[in-house]
Design an enzyme around this catalytic site. Structure first.
Site, PDB file in Angstrom:
ATOM      1  N   GLU A 114     -15.923  -1.378   8.747  1.00 23.83           N
ATOM      2  CA  GLU A 114     -14.892  -2.115   8.030  1.00 23.83           C
ATOM      3  C   GLU A 114     -15.080  -3.605   8.288  1.00 23.83           C
ATOM      4  O   GLU A 114     -15.179  -4.025   9.445  1.00 23.83           O
ATOM      5  CB  GLU A 114     -13.517  -1.639   8.532  1.00 23.83           C
TER       6      GLU A 114
ATOM      7  N   CYS B 130       5.595 -35.608  -1.530  1.00 28.28           N
ATOM      8  CA  CYS B 130       6.368 -36.831  -1.397  1.00 28.28           C
ATOM      9  C   CYS B 130       5.365 -37.980  -1.431  1.00 28.28           C
ATOM     10  O   CYS B 130       4.320 -37.932  -0.784  1.00 28.28           O
ATOM     11  CB  CYS B 130       7.131 -36.806  -0.077  1.00 28.28           C
TER      12      CYS B 130
ATOM     13  N   TYR C 269     -17.844   2.409  12.054  1.00 23.67           N
ATOM     14  CA  TYR C 269     -17.152   3.679  12.301  1.00 23.67           C
ATOM     15  C   TYR C 269     -17.943   4.913  11.895  1.00 23.67           C
ATOM     16  O   TYR C 269     -17.520   6.019  12.124  1.00 23.67           O
ATOM     17  CB  TYR C 269     -15.756   3.699  11.685  1.00 23.67           C
TER      18      TYR C 269
ATOM     19  N   LEU D 195     -10.537   9.064   1.497  1.00 26.49           N
ATOM     20  CA  LEU D 195      -9.893  10.003   2.411  1.00 26.49           C
ATOM     21  C   LEU D 195      -8.590  10.526   1.834  1.00 26.49           C
ATOM     22  O   LEU D 195      -7.862   9.800   1.162  1.00 26.49           O
ATOM     23  CB  LEU D 195      -9.580   9.303   3.736  1.00 26.49           C
TER      24      LEU D 195
ATOM     25  N   LYS E 267     -10.819  12.443  12.558  1.00 27.37           N
ATOM     26  CA  LYS E 267     -12.105  13.010  12.145  1.00 27.37           C
ATOM     27  C   LYS E 267     -12.482  14.196  13.031  1.00 27.37           C
ATOM     28  O   LYS E 267     -12.237  14.161  14.242  1.00 27.37           O
ATOM     29  CB  LYS E 267     -13.215  11.955  12.273  1.00 27.37           C
TER      30      LYS E 267
ATOM     31  N   GLU F  93      -9.231   7.401  15.188  1.00 24.93           N
ATOM     32  CA  GLU F  93      -9.671   5.992  15.143  1.00 24.93           C
ATOM     33  C   GLU F  93      -8.614   5.147  14.438  1.00 24.93           C
ATOM     34  O   GLU F  93      -7.795   5.675  13.696  1.00 24.93           O
ATOM     35  CB  GLU F  93     -10.966   5.871  14.322  1.00 24.93           C
TER      36      GLU F  93
ATOM     37  N   LYS G 150      -1.294   7.602   7.299  1.00 33.92           N
ATOM     38  CA  LYS G 150      -0.803   6.282   6.853  1.00 33.92           C
ATOM     39  C   LYS G 150       0.497   5.947   7.565  1.00 33.92           C
ATOM     40  O   LYS G 150       1.415   6.761   7.588  1.00 33.92           O
ATOM     41  CB  LYS G 150      -0.573   6.298   5.340  1.00 33.92           C
TER      42      LYS G 150
ATOM     43  N   ASP H 171       0.829  -1.200   0.000  1.00 34.22           N
ATOM     44  CA  ASP H 171       0.000   0.000   0.000  1.00 34.22           C
ATOM     45  C   ASP H 171       0.865   1.253   0.000  1.00 34.22           C
ATOM     46  O   ASP H 171       0.556   2.247  -0.643  1.00 34.22           O
ATOM     47  CB  ASP H 171      -0.906   0.014   1.226  1.00 34.22           C
ATOM     48  N   ALA H 172       1.983   1.163   0.742  1.00 39.01           N
ATOM     49  CA  ALA H 172       2.854   2.335   0.844  1.00 39.01           C
ATOM     50  C   ALA H 172       3.425   2.689  -0.528  1.00 39.01           C
ATOM     51  O   ALA H 172       3.473   3.855  -0.919  1.00 39.01           O
ATOM     52  CB  ALA H 172       3.978   2.054   1.831  1.00 39.01           C
ATOM     53  N   GLU H 173       3.816   1.639  -1.271  1.00 36.11           N
ATOM     54  CA  GLU H 173       4.366   1.900  -2.603  1.00 36.11           C
ATOM     55  C   GLU H 173       3.288   2.462  -3.538  1.00 36.11           C
ATOM     56  O   GLU H 173       3.536   3.364  -4.329  1.00 36.11           O
ATOM     57  CB  GLU H 173       4.927   0.604  -3.204  1.00 36.11           C
TER      58      GLU H 173
ATOM     59  N   ASP I 188      -7.479  -2.420   8.152  1.00 37.36           N
ATOM     60  CA  ASP I 188      -7.144  -2.791   6.782  1.00 37.36           C
ATOM     61  C   ASP I 188      -8.038  -3.920   6.289  1.00 37.36           C
ATOM     62  O   ASP I 188      -7.648  -5.079   6.231  1.00 37.36           O
ATOM     63  CB  ASP I 188      -5.668  -3.205   6.714  1.00 37.36           C
TER      64      ASP I 188
ATOM     65  N   CYS J 138      13.219 -38.471   2.622  1.00 39.98           N
ATOM     66  CA  CYS J 138      13.294 -39.929   2.476  1.00 39.98           C
ATOM     67  C   CYS J 138      13.747 -40.390   1.091  1.00 39.98           C
ATOM     68  O   CYS J 138      13.975 -41.577   0.880  1.00 39.98           O
ATOM     69  CB  CYS J 138      11.945 -40.555   2.812  1.00 39.98           C
TER      70      CYS J 138
ATOM     71  N   ASP K 203       0.621   4.160  -2.598  1.00 35.06           N
ATOM     72  CA  ASP K 203       0.351   5.535  -2.197  1.00 35.06           C
ATOM     73  C   ASP K 203       1.387   6.483  -2.783  1.00 35.06           C
ATOM     74  O   ASP K 203       1.081   7.594  -3.182  1.00 35.06           O
ATOM     75  CB  ASP K 203       0.370   5.666  -0.667  1.00 35.06           C
TER      76      ASP K 203
ATOM     77  N   CYS L 282      12.118 -36.722  -2.538  1.00 34.67           N
ATOM     78  CA  CYS L 282      11.850 -36.124  -1.229  1.00 34.67           C
ATOM     79  C   CYS L 282      13.172 -35.846  -0.504  1.00 34.67           C
ATOM     80  O   CYS L 282      14.008 -36.743  -0.379  1.00 34.67           O
ATOM     81  CB  CYS L 282      10.982 -37.063  -0.397  1.00 34.67           C
TER      82      CYS L 282
ATOM     83  N   CYS M 147       7.793 -41.990   4.978  1.00 35.63           N
ATOM     84  CA  CYS M 147       8.648 -40.789   5.015  1.00 35.63           C
ATOM     85  C   CYS M 147       8.721 -40.260   6.446  1.00 35.63           C
ATOM     86  O   CYS M 147       7.698 -39.888   7.029  1.00 35.63           O
ATOM     87  CB  CYS M 147       8.076 -39.727   4.085  1.00 35.63           C
TER      88      CYS M 147
ATOM     89  N   ARG N  53     -18.242  -0.926  -1.040  1.00 34.11           N
ATOM     90  CA  ARG N  53     -18.123   0.471  -1.420  1.00 34.11           C
ATOM     91  C   ARG N  53     -18.121   0.641  -2.944  1.00 34.11           C
ATOM     92  O   ARG N  53     -18.645   1.615  -3.464  1.00 34.11           O
ATOM     93  CB  ARG N  53     -16.827   1.016  -0.831  1.00 34.11           C
TER      94      ARG N  53
ATOM     95  N   LYS O 154      -7.398   2.837  11.543  1.00 31.17           N
ATOM     96  CA  LYS O 154      -7.780   2.597  10.156  1.00 31.17           C
ATOM     97  C   LYS O 154      -7.570   1.109   9.881  1.00 31.17           C
ATOM     98  O   LYS O 154      -6.449   0.640   9.694  1.00 31.17           O
ATOM     99  CB  LYS O 154      -6.940   3.445   9.204  1.00 31.17           C
TER     100      LYS O 154
HETATM  101  S1  IVH Z   1     -13.942   6.947   7.620  1.00 29.27           S
HETATM  102  C1  IVH Z   1     -15.225   9.330   3.417  1.00 29.27           C
HETATM  103  N1  IVH Z   1     -12.894   5.422   9.445  1.00 29.27           N
HETATM  104  O1  IVH Z   1     -10.382   3.389   4.925  1.00 29.27           O
HETATM  105  C2  IVH Z   1     -14.670   8.037   3.917  1.00 29.27           C
HETATM  106  N2  IVH Z   1     -12.601   4.776   7.186  1.00 29.27           N
HETATM  107  O2  IVH Z   1     -10.734   5.874   2.424  1.00 29.27           O
HETATM  108  C3  IVH Z   1     -14.782   7.992   5.395  1.00 29.27           C
HETATM  109  N3  IVH Z   1     -11.373   2.652   6.909  1.00 29.27           N
HETATM  110  O3  IVH Z   1     -11.945   2.138   2.514  1.00 29.27           O
HETATM  111  C4  IVH Z   1     -14.115   6.770   5.895  1.00 29.27           C
HETATM  112  N4  IVH Z   1     -11.044   2.241   9.038  1.00 29.27           N
HETATM  113  O4  IVH Z   1     -13.368   1.639   4.620  1.00 29.27           O
HETATM  114  C5  IVH Z   1     -13.068   5.598   8.131  1.00 29.27           C
HETATM  115  N5  IVH Z   1     -12.039   4.158  11.205  1.00 29.27           N
HETATM  116  C6  IVH Z   1     -12.230   4.334   9.898  1.00 29.27           C
HETATM  117  C7  IVH Z   1     -11.727   3.413   8.946  1.00 29.27           C
HETATM  118  C8  IVH Z   1     -11.934   3.682   7.600  1.00 29.27           C
HETATM  119  C9  IVH Z   1     -10.856   1.823   7.816  1.00 29.27           C
HETATM  120  C10 IVH Z   1     -11.288   2.485   5.453  1.00 29.27           C
HETATM  121  C11 IVH Z   1     -12.568   2.784   4.725  1.00 29.27           C
HETATM  122  C12 IVH Z   1     -12.116   3.231   3.361  1.00 29.27           C
HETATM  123  C13 IVH Z   1     -10.767   3.816   3.643  1.00 29.27           C
HETATM  124  C14 IVH Z   1     -10.833   5.322   3.672  1.00 29.27           C
END
Ligand code: IVH
Length: 683
Positions: free
Chosen positions: A189, A440, A241, A102, A304, A132, A328, A52-54, A136, A425, A56, A422, A446, A155, A134
């Site tokens: 989630e 095997c 959430y 987001l 938030k 909160e 992130k 995900d980092a790459e 995965d 054995c 992003d 193998c 074995c 979604r 996030k």
């Molecule tokens: S709020 C407008 N809160 O992260 C979107 N999202 O782009 C508001 N996710 O796929 C999302 N944990 O499903 C929110 N505590 C959390 C979350 C969360 C995971 C996911 C969400 C979405 C992505 C945000």
């Protein structure tokens, strides 16, 4: 890439903007193609190739580039889109309120910039936030009418998602009925926790099925199943959430929203109230530190605004709300080298290539080995001895190779070939058509398979022999005190206490545990034998019909197939197992060792026998029960459950969205029950 943008910027200053636009556009197109490719891997195929980092980072580069040269933005650039497209096989659901994505922040400075922007836009001096986790997993949008769950959707692209109600209804933490009769949408989630993910993958490995790369993919793959029975067997979970309140709310803050969600019956995400952005930054630091301490994977935090009126006021840009931002985490990946690749042999003879690594620390522990799963995975990643590789922990626990850093190749690296004999054995190794694993062929000949078979036999879900672990088993085999599982029942405490690291007391404990295991229920024994494809669930189903090992030994494939949920693969495997003389001898040796081979009347008898001789078929979604619960209720009363409707069916329980089975039941004039009537019948 930053350098490229900087160069282009300078070039634009000296040579004029027009001159660099085509170059900028060329770069942008390259990035777009790459991002679109990875979007497809992630959203559609559930099989991402990069972290995900790459990903992003790729997006950020494109955003930066387009930010510098807005002229080059195209309407179909991935920066202009919200997410992935829904799969065709599911009904489409248009969300009542579109779900945006987001914006991201990667450090404290960017969080302060977010705070500044909000203050500037709203004219407020101090802003409260909620932090909160996030999670995965993947988004679920749950629609309730008058307190009842009527739909669950993914979604999708934010506007239109997929109707996956049938699967979401199997998730225990999703209430089918709320504590109040309200009409609203809840967002949360869906995810699989690390432990559930590992169990699922090890079952899949045993059965030669492709493995999920991480819990997120496992959850996504499960939610997208067409058959809800598959989802029902997998450990999905939901944390709520957000609430899209469709009526008069009376709630004024996000903290209140989360409390209200709890009151309605949801499990709610971890949260922390912060009076201002500096407090947020402190919490972010603390939670980043503890990021591996959760039972599920998190890839960041979501910050938030607490005040709902302020949220409303701020609104959203085309892509994301102005009232929230995702922080992130930096990626937990490390680079190391592959010193060697070995082939390790498991209980069923499955041969797994394992990379031996120069030890490195990842996510809190030292990693020296990483599984390469099977030949296809090995080839796909093209890992060679001597390679420099990026590793990470899948589900934060099992180390795996993400990719090879090919730019570090010297030409000295050596490809690994799966062994044809193998490594333990020396017997032939085969890869059956349609299977991903090499095996095997020596089975009980074995030593590696014998040992793993014994480890399985004593394990918790099998005979549960506490005090006899892998290292004791190693010693017992080495000293020729045992050769198979049955030999355990002929050991005495003197033999054990002579072993290394075995005092009189632990020897006696082991003997007691072995003694106690003689009386385990029949299904545990069947599972413990380690017959291929016969898991704990199948073993239980077998005991509905077979009350002793002797009965099971006589079973023919057709008899076995009469049992619901026993398919040809399991049936053939059972018949094949008992066709071997040495397996029959093993059973006899276990019997003589004192192991109970049948079920007592009590164990076998249903709770009551009100449904003896009655066959049920379930079709469509149930509202208050899961399929498994409903089946269990029938089985406990002596009834049978079948998957297809025929003249022999006594009752067809028809739930929501039932299809052709319900039609067939009407055609055949069978008893049709609603869920409520079904429950009445059982009372
Ligand atoms: S709020 C407008 N809160 O992260 C979107 N999202 O782009 C508001 N996710 O796929 C999302 N944990 O499903 C929110 N505590 C959390 C979350 C969360 C995971 C996911 C969400 C979405 C992505 C945000």
């Amino acid at each position: 890439m930053e350098k490229v943008i900087e160069e282009l910027r300078q070039l634009a200053e000296t040579e004029g903007r027009e001159a660099v636009l085509s170059k900028a556009n060329e770069y942008a197109e390259k990035l777009r193609t790459e991002i679109t490719y990875h979007d497809n891997r992630y959203h559609i195929k559930d099989d991402p190739e990069i972290s995900d980092a790459e990903y992003d980072q790729l997006r950020r580069h494109l955003e930066d580039l387009e930010g510098e040269f807005p002229e080059i933005i195209t309407p179909d650039s991935p920066t202009q889109r919200v997410g992935g497209a829904p799969i065709e096989a599911f009904e489409k659901v248009t969300h009542r309120v579109p779900m945006l994505s987001l914006g991201n922040a990667f450090n404290a400075q960017e969080l302060r910039a977010f705070d500044q922007r909000t203050k500037r836009l709203s004219g407020r001096e101090e802003i409260e936030y909620v932090v909160e986790l996030k999670i995965d997993g993947l988004t679920a949008v749950l629609t309730y009418e008058d307190g009842l769950l009527i739909r669950g959707a993914t979604r999708g692209d934010g506007e239109v998602g997929e109707d996956v109600t049938h699967n979401l209804k199997t998730v225990k933490s999703i209430p089918l009925k709320l504590s109040q009769s309200v009409t609203l949408d809840v967002r949360g989630e869906v995810f699989m926790d690390k432990e559930g993910f590992q169990e699922l993958n090890s079952r899949r490995q045993e059965n030669g099925k492709p493995l999920f790369a991480n819990p997120r993919n496992a959850a996504a793959g499960t939610v997208r199943q067409l058959d809800a029975r598959i989802a029902a067997e997998r450990p999905l979970n939901l944390l709520a959430y957000d609430l899209i309140y469709l009526g008069e709310g009376g709630l004024t803050t996000h903290m209140e929203v989360l409390e209200y969600l709890e009151e309605l019956g949801f499990k709610v995400n971890h949260r922390h109230f912060c009076a201002n952005i500096e407090e947020v930054i402190k919490v972010v630091e603390e939670w980043t530190e503890g990021r591996n301490n959760h039972s599920f994977e998190i890839d960041g935090l979501v910050i938030k605004i607490n005040d709902l009126a302020l949220r409303e006021e701020l609104g959203a840009t085309a892509k994301s709300p102005r009232w929230a931002i995702a922080y992130k985490f930096p990626a937990q990946q490390k680079t190391t080298t592959v010193k060697d690749i070995l082939a390790s042999v498991g209980r069923t003879g499955a041969i797994t290539p394992v990379a031996i690594l120069e030890p490195v620390e990842v996510a809190g522990s030292t990693v020296g080995r990483a599984t390469l799963h099977n030949e296809d995975e090995l080839r796909r990643k093209d890992v060679r001895i001597g390679d420099t590789v990026v590793i990470q922990k899948a589900g934060d626990v099992i180390p795996e190779v993400v990719k090879v850093v090919t730019s570090k190749r010297t030409g000295e690296e050596q490809e690994f070939q799966m062994p044809t004999a193998c490594p333990v054995c020396g017997a032939d190794v085969v890869r059956e058509p349609g299977e991903a694993v090499h095996r095997c062929t020596n089975n009980l000949g074995c030593p590696a398979q014998v040992k793993e078979g014994i480890v399985h036999f004593v394990s918790r879900n099998a005979m549960n022999i506490d005090g006899v672990g892998p290292s004791l088993i190693d010693q017992l085999l080495e000293k020729s005190l045992i050769h198979d599982v049955a030999d355990l029942y002929y050991l005495n405490s003197e033999e054990l206490s002579n072993l290394e690291r075995m005092g009189d007391k632990s020897a006696q404990n082991a003997i007691n545990a072995i003694e106690e295991s003689k009386d385990r229920p029949l299904d545990r024994l069947i599972f413990a034998l380690g017959i291929r494809h016969v898991g704990a669930g199948a073993a239980r189903i077998l005991t509905q019909k077979y009350l002793s090992i002797a009965d099971l030994m006589q079973a023919q494939i057709d008899d076995l197939l009469e049992l619901d949920e026993i398919g040809p693969k399991i049936a053939e495997s059972i018949v094949e197992y008992f066709s071997h003389e040495r397996n029959r001898e093993l059973i006899e040796k276990l019997r003589q060792g004192g192991v109970r081979m049948e079920m007592t009347e009590d164990e076998g008898a249903p709770m009551d026998d009100s449904l003896v001789g009655k066959t049920f078929v379930f079709t469509g979604g149930l509202e208050t029960l899961t399929r498994n619960e409903a089946k269990e209720m029938v089985l406990n009363r002596g009834g049978k459950v079948s998957s297809s409707v025929s003249k022999k069916t006594d009752y067809v329980v028809v739930g929501t969205d039932a299809g052709s089975k319900a039609d067939k039941a009407r055609e055949l004039n069978l008893h049709i029950l609603s869920e409520a009537k079904f429950k009445d019948l059982l009372k």
